[in-house]
Every structure is written in structure tokens, then in C-alpha cells.
Scaffold this motif. Structure first.
Motif, PDB file in Angstrom:
ATOM      1  N   GLY A 172       0.794  -1.214   0.000  1.00 52.45           N
ATOM      2  CA  GLY A 172       0.000   0.000   0.000  1.00 52.45           C
ATOM      3  C   GLY A 172       0.833   1.273   0.000  1.00 52.45           C
ATOM      4  N   ASP A 173       2.079   1.198   0.494  1.00 57.04           N
ATOM      5  CA  ASP A 173       2.951   2.375   0.527  1.00 57.04           C
ATOM      6  C   ASP A 173       4.006   2.349  -0.574  1.00 57.04           C
ATOM      7  N   ALA A 174       4.080   1.227  -1.290  1.00 56.60           N
ATOM      8  CA  ALA A 174       5.153   1.066  -2.277  1.00 56.60           C
ATOM      9  C   ALA A 174       5.023   2.053  -3.427  1.00 56.60           C
ATOM     10  N   ARG A 175       3.785   2.372  -3.813  1.00 54.61           N
ATOM     11  CA  ARG A 175       3.622   3.275  -4.951  1.00 54.61           C
ATOM     12  C   ARG A 175       4.158   4.665  -4.633  1.00 54.61           C
ATOM     13  N   ALA A 176       3.865   5.152  -3.445  1.00 60.25           N
ATOM     14  CA  ALA A 176       4.357   6.479  -3.069  1.00 60.25           C
ATOM     15  C   ALA A 176       5.883   6.490  -3.044  1.00 60.25           C
ATOM     16  N   TYR A 177       6.490   5.406  -2.514  1.00 67.13           N
ATOM     17  CA  TYR A 177       7.951   5.331  -2.492  1.00 67.13           C
ATOM     18  C   TYR A 177       8.500   5.286  -3.919  1.00 67.13           C
ATOM     19  N   THR A 178       7.858   4.511  -4.789  1.00 60.26           N
ATOM     20  CA  THR A 178       8.326   4.389  -6.171  1.00 60.26           C
ATOM     21  C   THR A 178       8.244   5.723  -6.901  1.00 60.26           C
ATOM     22  N   ASP A 179       7.149   6.447  -6.687  1.00 57.10           N
ATOM     23  CA  ASP A 179       7.019   7.767  -7.319  1.00 57.10           C
ATOM     24  C   ASP A 179       8.140   8.698  -6.869  1.00 57.10           C
ATOM     25  N   GLN A 180       8.485   8.615  -5.596  1.00 60.80           N
ATOM     26  CA  GLN A 180       9.564   9.462  -5.079  1.00 60.80           C
ATOM     27  C   GLN A 180      10.908   9.018  -5.662  1.00 60.80           C
ATOM     28  N   ALA A 181      11.143   7.685  -5.689  1.00 59.30           N
ATOM     29  CA  ALA A 181      12.424   7.171  -6.198  1.00 59.30           C
ATOM     30  C   ALA A 181      12.615   7.537  -7.663  1.00 59.30           C
ATOM     31  N   GLY A 182      11.514   7.620  -8.409  1.00 61.39           N
ATOM     32  CA  GLY A 182      11.613   7.973  -9.821  1.00 61.39           C
ATOM     33  C   GLY A 182      12.179   9.352 -10.062  1.00 61.39           C
ATOM     34  N   GLN A 183      12.082  10.231  -9.065  1.00 57.51           N
ATOM     35  CA  GLN A 183      12.625  11.583  -9.219  1.00 57.51           C
ATOM     36  C   GLN A 183      14.149  11.561  -9.324  1.00 57.51           C
ATOM     37  N   ALA A 184      14.775  10.489  -8.818  1.00 58.98           N
ATOM     38  CA  ALA A 184      16.231  10.382  -8.915  1.00 58.98           C
ATOM     39  C   ALA A 184      16.666  10.296 -10.373  1.00 58.98           C
ATOM     40  N   VAL A 185      15.856   9.661 -11.201  1.00 58.61           N
ATOM     41  CA  VAL A 185      16.177   9.546 -12.628  1.00 58.61           C
ATOM     42  C   VAL A 185      16.202  10.926 -13.272  1.00 58.61           C
ATOM     43  N   SER A 186      15.193  11.738 -12.948  1.00 55.38           N
ATOM     44  CA  SER A 186      15.144  13.100 -13.489  1.00 55.38           C
ATOM     45  C   SER A 186      16.366  13.904 -13.065  1.00 55.38           C
ATOM     46  N   ALA A 187      16.797  13.710 -11.834  1.00 61.19           N
ATOM     47  CA  ALA A 187      17.968  14.440 -11.338  1.00 61.19           C
ATOM     48  C   ALA A 187      19.215  14.066 -12.132  1.00 61.19           C
ATOM     49  N   LEU A 188      19.378  12.783 -12.424  1.00 58.30           N
ATOM     50  CA  LEU A 188      20.551  12.333 -13.179  1.00 58.30           C
ATOM     51  C   LEU A 188      20.533  12.893 -14.600  1.00 58.30           C
ATOM     52  N   ARG A 189      19.362  12.876 -15.213  1.00 58.14           N
ATOM     53  CA  ARG A 189      19.258  13.391 -16.579  1.00 58.14           C
ATOM     54  C   ARG A 189      19.514  14.908 -16.612  1.00 58.14           C
TER      55      ARG A 189
END
Length: 574
Positions: A172-189
Motif C-alpha cells: 500500500g505504501d510502495a507506490r508512493a515510495y516508487t514515485d519518489q524514487a523515480g525523481q532520482a532519474v530526473s535528477a541524473l538526466r
């Protein structure tokens, strides 16, 4: 919604998902109607986000983050959303038009703002929404080349702590964590786009390691976090490509280390994909490091896999063979893999040598990989070596004594023109084995004797005789050595025209335990047996006996309505 019908939903979802979706209509909430997509939450065992695209290139399509929807299926949650939209009728097109007007109005308003007005608006949103603030701070740090700030923020983004309960992030909390973790990709790009590709490479590797650790503590049942890992891998690849001063030797060494690390299964980074970035010298270094790792652990799965991929990419068949040959399996499977590699390279004589070596090294054909036997026998036959193919099939049958080996032996012997003699030898072998295994004499002689009294060799004997269409021989073997119930049923079905009394005895024995069980599948089997019994009684001239049997069955089990209905449908009225 225009053109959407219940029939359309049923066609997209299938009957099962459509029927299940009917029960979820009341669970739909928060419907958001936009110009291009319509979204909503659907509450079941979890809360899922469903999204319909009414007018895509393929017509109506849908996405849902439930496990079934993640596999690309049109799930029950999408059905429920679709039914909700149908119920709203003409209101949906009106809301879509309103959404279009709002989108155009917003775009026109933003376009008309001055630079100062836009800055004021952004600052206002940053002050009110901490999520917007963090995203913009990360973008700013990336654009400004603030590596320490970006690294600190990426570590925060990949930290499971704020989402974990007792050290684990539940579904139930994994989606919120995944959405946050995805921001790391944007930072690298963003870091790469700001001309800091080397820093992006280093930070991407650190992020991959952090995410690999996090995966151990997150329920990623819907695969979203795995998608973030793949995006991190892509960001690393793009950063490496954008770095003109990249150390190819160092990159090659890291790629090999990563390929041998558990995190490799998370990112699916293939060193071969970096060939254009590494160049000839970098690929040479990659092969050198891979060979060193393999030589240190020749039986390691990751080491062998890496060596095989590099060798195949370089069309180096000898290296592929050397990797396999260093860790041969005792059942001959690795010999078969080598033979196929050599065959694909056009080296057929060597391929045959490896296949024959696999048979020799295995020694006992009862344990050899059957696919190796099939491969070598087929190659013998294709080359016209029918005697050799038959000899191999004979040895395999003698070692295994299975119906499949018998069929292969029959095909080889028929091709060689000697099946009758070969058949008798094979049947004698099975009869001797059945006699040796033995069964209780009192049970052997009774047609349809219980299957647990049969022997393995006896069951194989009956099976191969049935496969040969030798019904009389199969019946004698079943009476003598016992048989599996499926074989008794097949025997009764094939023999009832000529021996109805024996067939009837089999049907009665098989029906007896079924009559005591319940369930529609059981009832269908029982009715099939009753129909076969009716045919036996007709041939025997004893229809009254069958009528009495059916009447007794109805008297005993009359309260089983589904059984009675099925019997009525087939005219088994007693």
C-alpha cells in the motif's frame, strides 16, 4: 461516453473480468475526466488507479496499476470505471469538452504572463507545496552542477525509512515510495544535460546500489520499482555516452563488476550494449576483465553468462564452447548445448562428436538428458545412419522403459524396416519387468482391478499396447499385471463393442467411488460412465438391469440437484 457500450467492455475484458467488474462499480471514486484520459480510484483489496483513454490510436484502451492490469490486461477495475462512465451518459462528453476548455484557458493564461509574474507564481506554489519545492530544488541543484546537493537529495529519495513499517515498505505504501524514487532519474538526466555527465555516471552507479538495497525491503508486486531501476540504467548509459573524457578501462571494469553483482538482475544492464561507447580498446578491456573473473570461478552462473554473451557478440564460438566445456553436467545437457552451438556455426562433424561424447560420458542412459538422445538420433536419421539411430533408441528404451521411449523406438525401427522383430523384443522386456515386479495374483485376474495393485512396468506395457492399437493384448496385460484407471477406461471404451460384459465391469468399478463424491466435474464424469454402461447393457440385452441401476442411483442421491439435472439432460431417468 461516446461509443462506449457494455458489449464493448465485455469484448475488451473477456467474460470473466467483465462479470467481476460488475461487482466493483460501487467501489469507483474520484472520477477525473480530462480531454485525453479519464482516471479514477477503485477500491478492492487495495486501492488501484484506473485510467481509460477513450480515443487513442487503437480506440478505447486502459491502464490499471493492479497486478493483472500491470500485465497489460483490461482488468475488472477498468470495467467498473467504464460502467460508471456509461451510467453517467451524456454528462461525460460535456465534462471532456469542459476539460479541454480549461486546459486551453490555462495554457493561454500562462503564455500571457510576464517573466516576473511567472516567477511569482512558481514561488507561490513552492511555498505552498513541499513536493513541488523538493522537485524544483533537485532540478536547480542538477542544473547548477551542485553535486553534493544532488547526491544528498538522491539519497533521500531512495531512502525507504519514511515509508517503512517495521523495516519493510508494504504494498500500500510502495507506490508512493516508487514515485519518489523515480525523481532520482530526473535528477541524473538534468545533471547530464547541465554538462556534468561524469558526475551523473558516478551518481547513477551509487543510485543503482542504493535501489538494489532498497528492493530487499519493498513489496514491488506491480513491478514499478523495477521500472525505476531500468530507467536508472538508461540514465547511466546516456551519461556514459555524453562523457567525452570517460575512462574506458574504468567503465569496462565497472560493467564487469556490475554484471557479476546481484544488482545486475535489477537493472538488466548488458555490457555488450556499451560497445559503441567503449570502442575497441574498451571492449578489449571488458573481455580481459570478464575472462579474469571467469577463470577465478569457472562454474559461476554469472561469470559463464557474461563470457557467453561477450563471445557470441564477437562471434567467438570457440570461447563459448570453452566456457561450457569447463563445467560439463553429468547428464549430458551441456554437451547438447555445445553441439547446438557448433551446428549453428556450420561445424557439424564437431557437433556430432560432442553429442556422442555426452552419451558416453553419461554412461547410464536412464539419467542422460532425453533431449541429447533425441538430438543425436535425429542427426543419425537425417544423415541416413538408420542403424545407428535405431541402436541409440533401443539402448535408451532399455534404460528408461517409458511409453515415450517406446514410441521413439517404434519410429526408428519403422524407418529401418524392422519394427515387428524390434517390437517383440521390446514387449518381452516389458513383460519380464512386469513379472519381476509382480502383483498380487488374486487382484491381477480381475478386470478393472484397482490401479494401486498394478506395477510400473505393467502400466507401461498396457500403455504401449494401447498405443499400438493392440486392444486384446493390452487387455490381457491389464488383467495379468494391473493397469492405471485411465488405461482401464480406455480399454473399456475400445473393447465394449466386442466384450461388453468386461467393459461393464470396468465402468461399474470406476463409477462406484465417483457416486460418493460431489461437484459438477465429478457429475459429468459419472454421467459419461452411465452412458457407457447403458450401451453395454444394450449390447448384452439387459436394459432392465440398467434401468434398475439408474433408479437405485436416483433414490440414493436424488437430493443432488445438479446431478439429477445432468442425468435428465441425457435421458438417464430410470
Amino acid at each position: 461516453m461516446d461509443g462506449l457500450t457494455e458489449g464493448h467492455l465485455r469484448e475488451l475484458a473477456g467474460a470473466r473480468s467483465y462479470e467481476r467488474g460488475l461487482a466493483y462499480v460501487d467501489a469507483v471514486s474520484g472520477v477525473r475526466i480530462g480531454d485525453d484520459v479519464i482516471t479514477a480510484s477503485v477500491h478492492g483489496t487495495e486501492r488501484y488507479e484506473a485510467e481509460l483513454t477513450p480515443a487513442g490510436p487503437l480506440g478505447l484502451t486502459g491502464r490499471c496499476d493492479c497486478p493483472y492490469g500491470q500485465e497489460g490486461n483490461f482488468c475488472k477495475h477498468l470495467v467498473a470505471l467504464g460502467l460508471t462512465l456509461i451510467a453517467r451518459g451524456a454528462d461525460v462528453p460535456r465534462q471532456r469538452k469542459a476539460a479541454r476548455r480549461r486546459a486551453r484557458g490555462l495554457d493561454a493564461w500562462l503564455s500571457a504572463l510576464s517573466r516576473d509574474e511567472l516567477l511569482a507564481l512558481v514561488r507561490e506554489e513552492v511555498a505552498e507545496d513541499p513536493h513541488v519545492r523538493r522537485r524544483l530544488e533537485l532540478r536547480a541543484a542538477s542544473a547548477q552542477g551542485d553535486l553534493a546537493g544532488v547526491r544528498s537529495r538522491v539519497r533521500e529519495l531512495l531512502d525507504t525509512g519514511p515509508f517503512a513499517r517495521y523495516g519493510y515498505v508494504e504494498y500500500g505504501d510502495a507506490r508512493a515510495y516508487t514515485d519518489q524514487a523515480g525523481q532520482a532519474v530526473s535528477a541524473l538526466r538534468s545533471l547530464t544535460a547541465a554538462g556534468r555527465a561524469a558526475d551523473a555516471v558516478a551518481l547513477a552507479r551509487e543510485a543503482i546500489g542504493l535501489l538494489a538495497d532498497a528492493m530487499e525491503h519493498v513489496d514491488d508486486a506491480d513491478g514499478r520499482l523495477a521500472a525505476v531501476a531500468a530507467a536508472l540504467a538508461d540514465a547511466h548509459h546516456d551519461a556514459c555516452r555524453a562523457d567525452p573524457a570517460a575512462d574506458q578501462e574504468e567503465l569496462a571494469h565497472w560493467l564487469v563488476r556490475h554484471a557479476l553483482d546481484d544488482a545486475c538482475h535489477l537493472t538488466d544492464i548488458d555490457p555488450v550494449d556499451y560497445e559503441d561507447i567503449l570502442g575497441s580498446s574498451g571492449m578489449a578491456a571488458l573481455r580481459r576483465h570478464a575472462v579474469a573473473a571467469w577463470q577465478a570461478n569457472r562454474t559461476g552462473w554469472s561469470e559463464k553468462s557474461l563470457m557467453q554473451r561477450l563471445a557470441k557478440a564477437g562471434r567467438d564460438v570457440d570461447t563459448v564452447i570453452a566456457v561450457h566445456a569447463a563445467d560439463l553436467t553429468p547428464d549430458g545437457h551441456t554437451h547438447l548445448v555445445i553441439a547446438r552451438e557448433l551446428e549453428a556455426a556450420g561445424r557439424r562433424a564437431e557437433a556430432r562428436e560432442w553429442a556422442e561424447r555426452g552419451i558416453r560420458d553419461a554412461g547410464d542412459l536412464a539419467t542422460v538428458d532425453t533431449a541429447l538422445v533425441d538430438h543425436l538420433a535425429d542427426r543419425h536419421a537425417q544423415a541416413g545412419r538408420l542403424t545407428e539411430a535405431l541402436a541409440l533408441r533401443r539402448r535408451h528404451f532399455e534404460a528408461r522403459r517409458t511409453p515415450l521411449c517406446y514410441r521413439h523406438l517404434r519410429a526408428a525401427a519403422q524407418a529401418a524396416g524392422c519394427w515387428p522383430a524390434e517390437r517383440e523384443k521390446a514387449l518381452d522386456l516389458l513383460r519380464a519387468a512386469a513379472e519381476h515386479d509382480g502383483a498380487e495374483p488374486s487382484d491381477r485376474r480381475r478386470p478393472g482391478a484397482a490401479e494401486h495393485r498394478s506395477t510400473e512396468a505393467g502400466r507401461v506395457l498396457v500403455a504401449v499396447l494401447l498405443d499400438d492399437e493392440d486392444v486384446d493384448g493390452a487387455w490381457r496385460a491389464a488383467v495379468e499385471h494391473g493397469a492405471h484407471d485411465t488405461h482401464w477406461l480406455a480399454l473399456a471404451d475400445r473393447a465394449r463393442a466386442t466384450r461388453p460384459a468386461d467393459a461393464l465391469a470396468v465402468y461399474l468399478r470406476l463409477a462406484e467411488p465417483l457416486a460418493r463424491r460431489t461437484g459438477n466435474a465429478v457429475y459429468e464424469q459419472l454421467v459419461e460412465l452411465l452412458l457407457s454402461m447403458r450401451d453395454c447393457h444394450r449390447r448384452l440385452g439387459t436394459p432392465d438391469d440398467f434401468t434398475a441401476h439408474v433408479a437405485a442411483l436416483r433414490a440414493t442421491y436424488g437430493r443432488r440437484r445438479n446431478l439429477m439435472r445432468l442425468m435428465d439432460e441425457h435421458g438417464l431417468t430410470g
